[in-house]
Design an enzyme around this catalytic site. Structure first.
Site, mmCIF file in Angstrom:
data_model
loop_
_atom_site.group_PDB
_atom_site.id
_atom_site.type_symbol
_atom_site.label_atom_id
_atom_site.label_comp_id
_atom_site.label_asym_id
_atom_site.label_seq_id
_atom_site.Cartn_x
_atom_site.Cartn_y
_atom_site.Cartn_z
ATOM 1 N N TYR A 53 0.828 -1.197 0.000
ATOM 2 C CA TYR A 53 0.000 0.000 0.000
ATOM 3 C C TYR A 53 0.869 1.257 0.000
ATOM 4 C CZ TYR A 53 -3.064 3.732 1.635
ATOM 5 O OH TYR A 53 -3.741 4.920 1.746
ATOM 6 N N HIS A 83 -4.088 16.434 -2.694
ATOM 7 C CA HIS A 83 -4.452 16.530 -1.283
ATOM 8 C C HIS A 83 -4.265 17.943 -0.721
ATOM 9 C CE1 HIS A 83 -4.740 12.266 -1.618
ATOM 10 N NE2 HIS A 83 -4.864 12.054 -0.314
ATOM 11 N N ASN A 196 0.925 11.779 5.982
ATOM 12 C CA ASN A 196 0.113 10.846 6.765
ATOM 13 C C ASN A 196 0.490 10.920 8.236
ATOM 14 O OD1 ASN A 196 -1.809 8.827 7.141
ATOM 15 N ND2 ASN A 196 -1.152 7.749 5.295
ATOM 16 N N ARG A 285 -15.032 30.548 47.070
ATOM 17 C CA ARG A 285 -14.601 29.437 47.920
ATOM 18 C C ARG A 285 -14.172 28.217 47.112
ATOM 19 N NH1 ARG A 285 -18.911 26.368 50.833
ATOM 20 N NH2 ARG A 285 -20.145 28.165 50.181
ATOM 21 N N PHE A 330 -2.254 6.847 12.348
ATOM 22 C CA PHE A 330 -2.496 8.233 11.954
ATOM 23 C C PHE A 330 -3.800 8.788 12.524
ATOM 24 C CE2 PHE A 330 -3.832 5.203 8.670
ATOM 25 C CZ PHE A 330 -5.204 5.334 8.796
ATOM 26 N N GLU A 416 -12.343 5.331 4.440
ATOM 27 C CA GLU A 416 -12.006 6.069 5.664
ATOM 28 C C GLU A 416 -13.324 6.475 6.324
ATOM 29 O OE1 GLU A 416 -9.384 9.083 4.138
ATOM 30 O OE2 GLU A 416 -7.925 7.585 3.473
#
Length: 511
Positions: A53, A83, A196, A285, A330, A416
Site C-alpha cells: 500500500y 491533497h 500521513n 470558595r 495516523f 475512511e
C-alpha cells in the site's frame, strides 16, 4: 539556539523553540542513518515488485489499484497536489512551523521509508524561515492532517504558496529561489510519508498545553486578587482542608491562592470581624476545586501529547525486520479527545472567573465597593460593560467546549469511514484559551480597581504588583475612560512574564 532531531524524538520545549522562536534545526547523524536504513527496505520492495500500500498502489479507496513502477514517482507528486485542497485563512506561522518540525521528527524515527534528503528539505524550510501557506479548513484528523501537511509538502516541490512578511500569499517557487533552495523530486512512498501524520494536531496541542499551564496559574492570581478585593476569607484555602480531598491540582491551586492572600492589610481588616460572612460564595470558595480540576486535566493532556511525541505516525510503516505494514496510527482520536477535554476545563476556568467579576461589580454583593467599581456611578458606568464582554466570551467558550471528537463524516468511498476531527478539536482549543485570556484580563482589571478602592488599606504583595502593573495605564478610579486599551494592557500583563515574576519575587514560585 538549535534543536537537534534525534532518532528518538524531540521534547515539547524543542517544539516551542522552533515554532515561536528562531531556533535552528539540525538532524542528528543517527536519525539520518535510521532513515537511510528504512529507505533501503523500500528500495528492496520496489526491486522485488511486491504489492505494498502506498508504494505500488493507490490511496484510500484506490488501495487495490496497482501502479506500474515507471509511474510511482508521478503517483507521489499527484498525491501531494490533489491533497493540497484546503480553503480558508492561513494558519498561524507558529502552528505551521510546529507541524513541519513534528513531521521531520516522525520521519527521523526511521519507520517511514523516506530518503534523508526529504527530511533535510523540510529542515531547510524551517531554517530559512519559509512558512507554507496552510489553509485552516481541510483536515478531518484521519488519515492524519492530510490537507494541511500536503500544503507543506507542496512547497518542497516548488509549488503552492508560502506566507510573506506581512502575511500575504507568495509563490513557493520564488521563495525557494530566493533562499537558494531547489525543489525535491519525490520517490516511491515519500509523498504519502509527508502527509500521513497527526503533526498539525500535535503541534497545536503542544502549544495549547504550554499556554494553558501559564493561564491556569494566572487564574489563581486573578482569583486571589478578586477574593482580596471582595473581603473574602482565606480559610477555605488552608492546606489541611485540601489534604482530605487529595486531587493534586486542587491542592496546588489552593496553596497558590492561600499564599497570594498573605501579608495583606486588606485581609487583616476583616479577619476577626464577627459580621464577616460565615462562608463565601462558590465562585470564591471553590476556586481551587475548579482551577485544580483543570490542572489535573492538563496533566492528562500533557501525558497524551508526550506519548505522541515518541510515536511513529505514518501508514504504512517500515519495520526493522523488513516488513511494511499498514497501520491506523495516523488516527487522531487520542489528540482529539485530549483537546476537547482541555477545552471543557479551560472554559470552566473562565466561567467561574466571570462570576467573580460580576460579584465585584454588584454593589449588593461586593461588600461596600461602589457600583461597577466607579466612585461616581450613575453618570459613570465603571467596568459594567467589561463584564458584558467577559460574559459574552464565556458564552462563546461554552459553545466551543462542545466536543468535536464525537463527530465523524465518512470519506474516500467509505474506506475512511471514521475520522477523529482532531484538527478541529485542537484548533478550537486554541480559541478557547485565547478567550480565557480575555476573561482573566477582565478579572485582573476589576480586581485591581477593587483593591485601589480599598485604599488606604494596603493589599497583598500580589495585589501591589498588580496595581503597579496596571495603575500606570489605568490610573486611579475616577471618571469613565476608553476601556478597550486598558483591557488590552491587562491581557498583556496576564500573558507576559513580568507580572508573574514580580509576584514570585515576593512570595516564591507559584505551583
Amino acid at each position: 539556539m538549535s534543536v537537534t532531531i534525534q532518532s528518538t524524538g524531540i521534547s515539547p520545549a524543542d517544539v516551542l523553540a522552533v515554532a515561536r522562536g528562531a531556533a535552528k534545526v539540525v538532524l542528528d547523524p543517527a536519525a539520518v542513518e535510521a532513515m537511510a536504513t528504512s529507505r533501503a527496505i523500500v528500495d528492496g520492495i520496489e526491486a522485488a515488485g511486491r504489492p505494498v500500500y502506498g508504494v505500488s498502489t493507490g490511496f484510500g479507496a484506490l488501495a487495490n489499484t496497482f501502479v506500474a513502477p515507471e509511474r510511482r514517482a508521478e503517483l507521489q507528486h499527484a498525491l501531494i497536489r490533489s491533497h493540497a485542497a484546503g480553503v480558508g485563512a492561513p494558519m498561524p506561522r507558529e502552528v505551521v512551523r510546529a507541524m513541519m518540525l513534528l513531521r521531520v521528527r516522525s520521519l527521523a524515527l526511521g519507520r517511514s521509508g523516506v530518503r534523508p534528503l526529504v527530511a533535510e528539505a523540510l529542515v531547510d524550510l524551517l531554517n530559512h524561515d519559509i512558512t507554507p501557506w496552510v489553509p485552516e479548513h481541510g483536515s478531518l484528523g484521519a488519515s492524519g492532517d492530510l490537507a494541511p501537511l500536503a500544503h507543506c509538502a507542496l512547497v518542497l516541490l516548488g509549488e503552492g504558496w508560502v506566507l510573506g512578511p506581512a502575511g500575504e500569499r507568495v509563490d513557493a517557487a520564488e521563495a525557494l529561489r530566493r533562499a537558494g533552495l531547489k525543489p525535491v523530486e519525490l520517490a516511491a512512498k515519500e509523498g504519502l510519508a509527508l502527509i500521513n501524520g497527526t503533526d498539525g494536531m500535535l503541534g497545536m496541542l503542544l502549544l495549547a498545553v504550554h499556554d494553558a499551564a501559564h493561564l491556569f496559574t494566572m487564574a489563581d492570581v486573578t482569583a486571589a486578587l478578586a477574593i482580596e478585593a471582595m473581603l473574602g476569607s482565606e480559610r477555605p484555602f488552608l492546606p489541611e482542608l485540601h489534604s482530605i480531598r487529595p486531587h493534586p491540582g486542587q491542592a496546588a491551586s489552593a496553596a497558590n491562592i492561600h499564599r497570594l492572600l498573605q501579608d495583606s492589610r486588606v485581609m487583616d481588616s476583616h479577619r476577626d470581624d464577627l459580621a464577616h460572612a460565615v462562608q463565601d460564595a462558590y465562585s470564591m470558595r471553590c476556586a481551587p476545586q475548579v482551577a485544580g480540576a483543570a490542572r489535573d486535566t492538563l496533566e492528562f493532556v500533557r501525558t497524551v501529547a508526550g506519548r505522541e511525541l515518541v510515536s511513529v505516525v505514518d501508514n504504512p510503516v517500515v519495520l526493522p525486520d523488513g516488513r511494511v505494514e499498514s497501520t491506523g496510527n495516523f488516527h487522531g482520536a487520542p489528540l482529539g479527545f485530549a483537546a476537547d477535554f482541555l477545552a471543557i476545563a479551560a472554559s470552566e476556568v473562565g466561567a467561574i472567573a466571570e462570576r467573580r467579576v460580576d460579584r465585584l461589580l454588584d454593589v449588593t454583593r461586593s461588600r461596600e465597593l461602589p457600583a461597577f467599581l466607579s466612585p461616581d456611578a450613575g453618570v459613570n458606568s465603571g467596568l459594567m460593560i467589561a463584564q458584558y464582554t467577559a460574559a459574552g466570551i464565556v458564552a462563546e467558550n461554552r459553545r466551543l467546549a462542545a466536543p468535536a471528537s464525537v463527530d465523524s463524516l465518512p470519506t474516500s468511498g467509505m474506506q475512511e469511514d471514521h475520522v477523529s476531527m482532531g484538527w478541529a478539536a485542537t484548533k478550537k482549543l486554541r480559541t478557547v484559551l485565547d478567550n480565557l485570556t480575555s476573561v482573566l484580563a477582565v478579572e485582573l482589571l476589576s480586581a485591581v480597581r477593587g483593591l485601589q478602592l480599598r485604599a488606604p488599606l494596603t493589599p497583598s504583595p500580589a495585589g501591589r504588583a498588580a496595581v503597579e502593573a496596571l495603575g500606570g495605564i489605568a490610573g486611579e478610579p475616577g471618571p469613565d475612560v476608553f476601556l478597550a486599551p486598558l483591557m488590552e494592557a491587562a491581557r498583556a500583563a496576564l500573558t507576559g512574564p513580568d507580572l508573574r515574576a514580580a509576584i514570585e519575587r515576593q512570595i516564591g514560585p507559584l505551583g
